[in-house]
Motif scaffolding. Structure first.
Motif, PDB file in Angstrom:
ATOM      1  N   GLU A   1      38.366  34.034  33.552  1.00 53.45           N
ATOM      2  CA  GLU A   1      37.925  33.322  34.748  1.00 53.45           C
ATOM      3  C   GLU A   1      37.872  34.305  35.922  1.00 53.45           C
ATOM      4  O   GLU A   1      37.183  35.311  35.839  1.00 53.45           O
ATOM      5  CB  GLU A   1      38.812  32.111  34.988  1.00 53.45           C
ATOM      6  CG  GLU A   1      38.730  31.095  33.846  1.00 53.45           C
ATOM      7  CD  GLU A   1      39.582  29.860  34.054  1.00 53.45           C
ATOM      8  OE1 GLU A   1      40.373  29.821  35.009  1.00 53.45           O
ATOM      9  OE2 GLU A   1      39.461  28.921  33.244  1.00 53.45           O
ATOM     10  N   SER A   2      38.591  34.061  37.005  1.00 57.53           N
ATOM     11  CA  SER A   2      38.451  34.911  38.193  1.00 57.53           C
ATOM     12  C   SER A   2      39.511  35.993  38.300  1.00 57.53           C
ATOM     13  O   SER A   2      39.594  36.678  39.320  1.00 57.53           O
ATOM     14  CB  SER A   2      38.519  34.043  39.455  1.00 57.53           C
ATOM     15  OG  SER A   2      39.777  33.394  39.549  1.00 57.53           O
ATOM     16  N   THR A   3      40.322  36.192  37.251  1.00 59.85           N
ATOM     17  CA  THR A   3      41.464  37.097  37.344  1.00 59.85           C
ATOM     18  C   THR A   3      41.372  38.255  36.363  1.00 59.85           C
ATOM     19  O   THR A   3      41.037  38.075  35.194  1.00 59.85           O
ATOM     20  CB  THR A   3      42.785  36.337  37.096  1.00 59.85           C
ATOM     21  OG1 THR A   3      42.842  35.192  37.958  1.00 59.85           O
ATOM     22  CG2 THR A   3      43.983  37.229  37.368  1.00 59.85           C
ATOM     23  N   HIS A   4      41.690  39.440  36.865  1.00 62.69           N
ATOM     24  CA  HIS A   4      41.792  40.650  36.048  1.00 62.69           C
ATOM     25  C   HIS A   4      43.244  41.126  36.152  1.00 62.69           C
ATOM     26  O   HIS A   4      43.686  41.589  37.194  1.00 62.69           O
ATOM     27  CB  HIS A   4      40.834  41.721  36.572  1.00 62.69           C
ATOM     28  CG  HIS A   4      40.613  42.851  35.621  1.00 62.69           C
ATOM     29  ND1 HIS A   4      39.687  43.837  35.853  1.00 62.69           N
ATOM     30  CD2 HIS A   4      41.193  43.162  34.437  1.00 62.69           C
ATOM     31  CE1 HIS A   4      39.708  44.702  34.856  1.00 62.69           C
ATOM     32  NE2 HIS A   4      40.610  44.315  33.990  1.00 62.69           N
ATOM     33  N   TRP A   5      44.010  40.980  35.052  1.00 61.47           N
ATOM     34  CA  TRP A   5      45.411  41.396  35.029  1.00 61.47           C
ATOM     35  C   TRP A   5      45.511  42.841  34.545  1.00 61.47           C
ATOM     36  O   TRP A   5      44.798  43.245  33.622  1.00 61.47           O
ATOM     37  CB  TRP A   5      46.227  40.508  34.092  1.00 61.47           C
ATOM     38  CG  TRP A   5      46.419  39.098  34.540  1.00 61.47           C
ATOM     39  CD1 TRP A   5      47.411  38.591  35.340  1.00 61.47           C
ATOM     40  CD2 TRP A   5      45.586  37.972  34.208  1.00 61.47           C
ATOM     41  NE1 TRP A   5      47.251  37.243  35.520  1.00 61.47           N
ATOM     42  CE2 TRP A   5      46.145  36.829  34.845  1.00 61.47           C
ATOM     43  CE3 TRP A   5      44.420  37.818  33.439  1.00 61.47           C
ATOM     44  CZ2 TRP A   5      45.587  35.568  34.724  1.00 61.47           C
ATOM     45  CZ3 TRP A   5      43.856  36.570  33.327  1.00 61.47           C
ATOM     46  CH2 TRP A   5      44.442  35.454  33.959  1.00 61.47           C
TER      47      TRP A   5
ATOM     48  N   ARG B   1      41.243  39.881  31.114  1.00 61.03           N
ATOM     49  CA  ARG B   1      40.363  39.178  32.052  1.00 61.03           C
ATOM     50  C   ARG B   1      40.124  37.760  31.560  1.00 61.03           C
ATOM     51  O   ARG B   1      39.893  37.530  30.379  1.00 61.03           O
ATOM     52  CB  ARG B   1      38.998  39.854  32.162  1.00 61.03           C
ATOM     53  CG  ARG B   1      39.003  41.298  32.582  1.00 61.03           C
ATOM     54  CD  ARG B   1      37.569  41.725  32.825  1.00 61.03           C
ATOM     55  NE  ARG B   1      37.385  43.156  32.785  1.00 61.03           N
ATOM     56  CZ  ARG B   1      36.664  43.851  33.660  1.00 61.03           C
ATOM     57  NH1 ARG B   1      36.071  43.208  34.651  1.00 61.03           N
ATOM     58  NH2 ARG B   1      36.517  45.141  33.543  1.00 61.03           N
TER      59      ARG B   1
ATOM     60  N   THR C   1      41.341  39.920  45.978  1.00 57.25           N
ATOM     61  CA  THR C   1      42.699  39.693  46.458  1.00 57.25           C
ATOM     62  C   THR C   1      43.693  40.275  45.470  1.00 57.25           C
ATOM     63  O   THR C   1      43.565  40.070  44.251  1.00 57.25           O
ATOM     64  CB  THR C   1      42.989  38.187  46.626  1.00 57.25           C
ATOM     65  OG1 THR C   1      42.001  37.598  47.476  1.00 57.25           O
ATOM     66  CG2 THR C   1      44.363  37.959  47.234  1.00 57.25           C
TER      67      THR C   1
ATOM     68  N   GLU D   1      42.251  39.109  41.975  1.00 61.66           N
ATOM     69  CA  GLU D   1      41.452  37.881  41.941  1.00 61.66           C
ATOM     70  C   GLU D   1      40.080  38.164  42.566  1.00 61.66           C
ATOM     71  O   GLU D   1      39.986  38.851  43.590  1.00 61.66           O
ATOM     72  CB  GLU D   1      42.141  36.770  42.732  1.00 61.66           C
ATOM     73  CG  GLU D   1      43.531  36.404  42.236  1.00 61.66           C
ATOM     74  CD  GLU D   1      43.496  35.485  41.020  1.00 61.66           C
ATOM     75  OE1 GLU D   1      42.384  34.991  40.712  1.00 61.66           O
ATOM     76  OE2 GLU D   1      44.546  35.263  40.420  1.00 61.66           O
ATOM     77  N   TYR D   2      39.027  37.616  41.943  1.00 57.13           N
ATOM     78  CA  TYR D   2      37.653  37.859  42.385  1.00 57.13           C
ATOM     79  C   TYR D   2      36.983  36.559  42.815  1.00 57.13           C
ATOM     80  O   TYR D   2      37.038  35.558  42.088  1.00 57.13           O
ATOM     81  CB  TYR D   2      36.834  38.472  41.251  1.00 57.13           C
ATOM     82  CG  TYR D   2      37.194  39.900  40.922  1.00 57.13           C
ATOM     83  CD1 TYR D   2      36.390  40.962  41.339  1.00 57.13           C
ATOM     84  CD2 TYR D   2      38.336  40.186  40.185  1.00 57.13           C
ATOM     85  CE1 TYR D   2      36.721  42.264  41.028  1.00 57.13           C
ATOM     86  CE2 TYR D   2      38.677  41.494  39.873  1.00 57.13           C
ATOM     87  CZ  TYR D   2      37.869  42.527  40.297  1.00 57.13           C
ATOM     88  OH  TYR D   2      38.196  43.819  39.994  1.00 57.13           O
TER      89      TYR D   2
ATOM     90  N   ALA E   1      47.652  41.812  39.472  1.00 58.99           N
ATOM     91  CA  ALA E   1      46.398  41.113  39.171  1.00 58.99           C
ATOM     92  C   ALA E   1      45.474  41.209  40.371  1.00 58.99           C
ATOM     93  O   ALA E   1      45.942  41.302  41.516  1.00 58.99           O
ATOM     94  CB  ALA E   1      46.664  39.651  38.831  1.00 58.99           C
TER      95      ALA E   1
ATOM     96  N   ARG F   1      47.421  40.645  43.756  1.00 59.19           N
ATOM     97  CA  ARG F   1      48.626  39.860  43.484  1.00 59.19           C
ATOM     98  C   ARG F   1      49.624  40.731  42.724  1.00 59.19           C
ATOM     99  O   ARG F   1      49.336  41.236  41.635  1.00 59.19           O
ATOM    100  CB  ARG F   1      48.259  38.618  42.665  1.00 59.19           C
ATOM    101  CG  ARG F   1      49.415  37.694  42.387  1.00 59.19           C
ATOM    102  CD  ARG F   1      48.945  36.239  42.268  1.00 59.19           C
ATOM    103  NE  ARG F   1      47.805  36.070  41.391  1.00 59.19           N
ATOM    104  CZ  ARG F   1      47.907  35.728  40.101  1.00 59.19           C
ATOM    105  NH1 ARG F   1      49.090  35.566  39.548  1.00 59.19           N
ATOM    106  NH2 ARG F   1      46.820  35.557  39.379  1.00 59.19           N
TER     107      ARG F   1
END
Length: 245
Positions: free
Chosen positions: A127-131, A125, A158, A9-10, A7, A160
């Protein structure tokens, strides 16, 4: 087949597309991407959410001056083609094809450079996360890809780590979203987060309604409508017939 998941994070302001998801927490997107090489790829993305958010995403995608792909400080120079395959008040299906990609450092181009041909991507996608989930014939150079991706991330992003293992099967519903009015989604998410669907229940409809500042009857109606849509999506038997219409 092997699968690699991770993932990204933005932070706010680090990517125009992700800013829309951050600003509208009810927006969710699933995509299927393929034909990935260093210089080309395609994507089909299904996005559900309020009209204003969908309008903004469509506007960004069709703006060739806005990259929306790079994960580094360097924007992608490419020939872009976009098309709206489906559009309603709360759902958008977009087709994207990028070719003649030059000087780009995106997840796709880095994967196309280091991983074997024939890659398939599933992404989500919210909120702030793109998996990301990458299906590949071999993971021989996945470490090189991992190092290249992690070392090049732009400020505000970031990484993950997820897992690397044998592929666990095809997720035939990877593009399936349940498009529902925003007020129903807000009610459903509030009920989930409050533990209403736990056994035993950790809250009551009265408590959730008070938290949302709406009448109990309104909350109950919205939850029933949302649950009905989820049930139809899960158990509906005629989705396949759409291919014959």
């Amino acid at each position: 087949m092997r699968e690699f998941t991770f993932a990204i994070e933005y932070e706010v302001g680090s990517d125009p597309i992700m800013d829309v998801f951050i600003d509208h927490p009810s927006v969710v997107a699933h995509s299927l991407d393929g034909f990935v090489t260093e210089d080309r790829f395609w994507r089909i993305e299904r996005i559900s959410g309020p009209r204003s958010a969908l309008d903004r995403i469509e506007e960004i995608r069709f703006d060739d001056t806005c990259c929306g792909e790079s994960v580094t400080e360097r924007d992608c120079d490419a020939t872009r083609f976009h098309d709206v395959l489906e559009r309603s008040s709360n759902e958008l299906v977009l087709y994207t094809y990028l070719t003649d990609i030059r000087g780009c450092e995106s997840v796709h181009t880095l994967a196309g450079k280091h991983l074997p041909r024939g890659l398939i991507f599933e992404t989500r996608r919210r909120e702030s996360t793109h998996w990301w989930r990458i299906l590949m014939r071999s993971d021989e150079k996945v470490g090189v890809f991992y190092d290249a991706l992690g070392a090049r991330l732009a400020a505000g992003l970031t990484f993950r780590m997820g897992h690397l293992r044998d592929a666990s099967g095809w997720r035939q519903d990877s593009l399936a979203t349940v498009a529902m009015p925003e007020e129903q989604e807000v009610a459903l998410r509030a009920a989930l987060e409050a533990g209403y669907y736990e056994t035993p229940r950790e809250t009551t409809l009265d408590e959730i309604a008070a938290e949302l500042s709406i009448p109990r009857s309104t909350l109950s109606y919205r939850l029933r409508q949302a649950e009905a849509q989820l049930a139809r999506r899960y158990a509906g038997g005629d989705e396949g017939n759409r291919w014959l219409e």
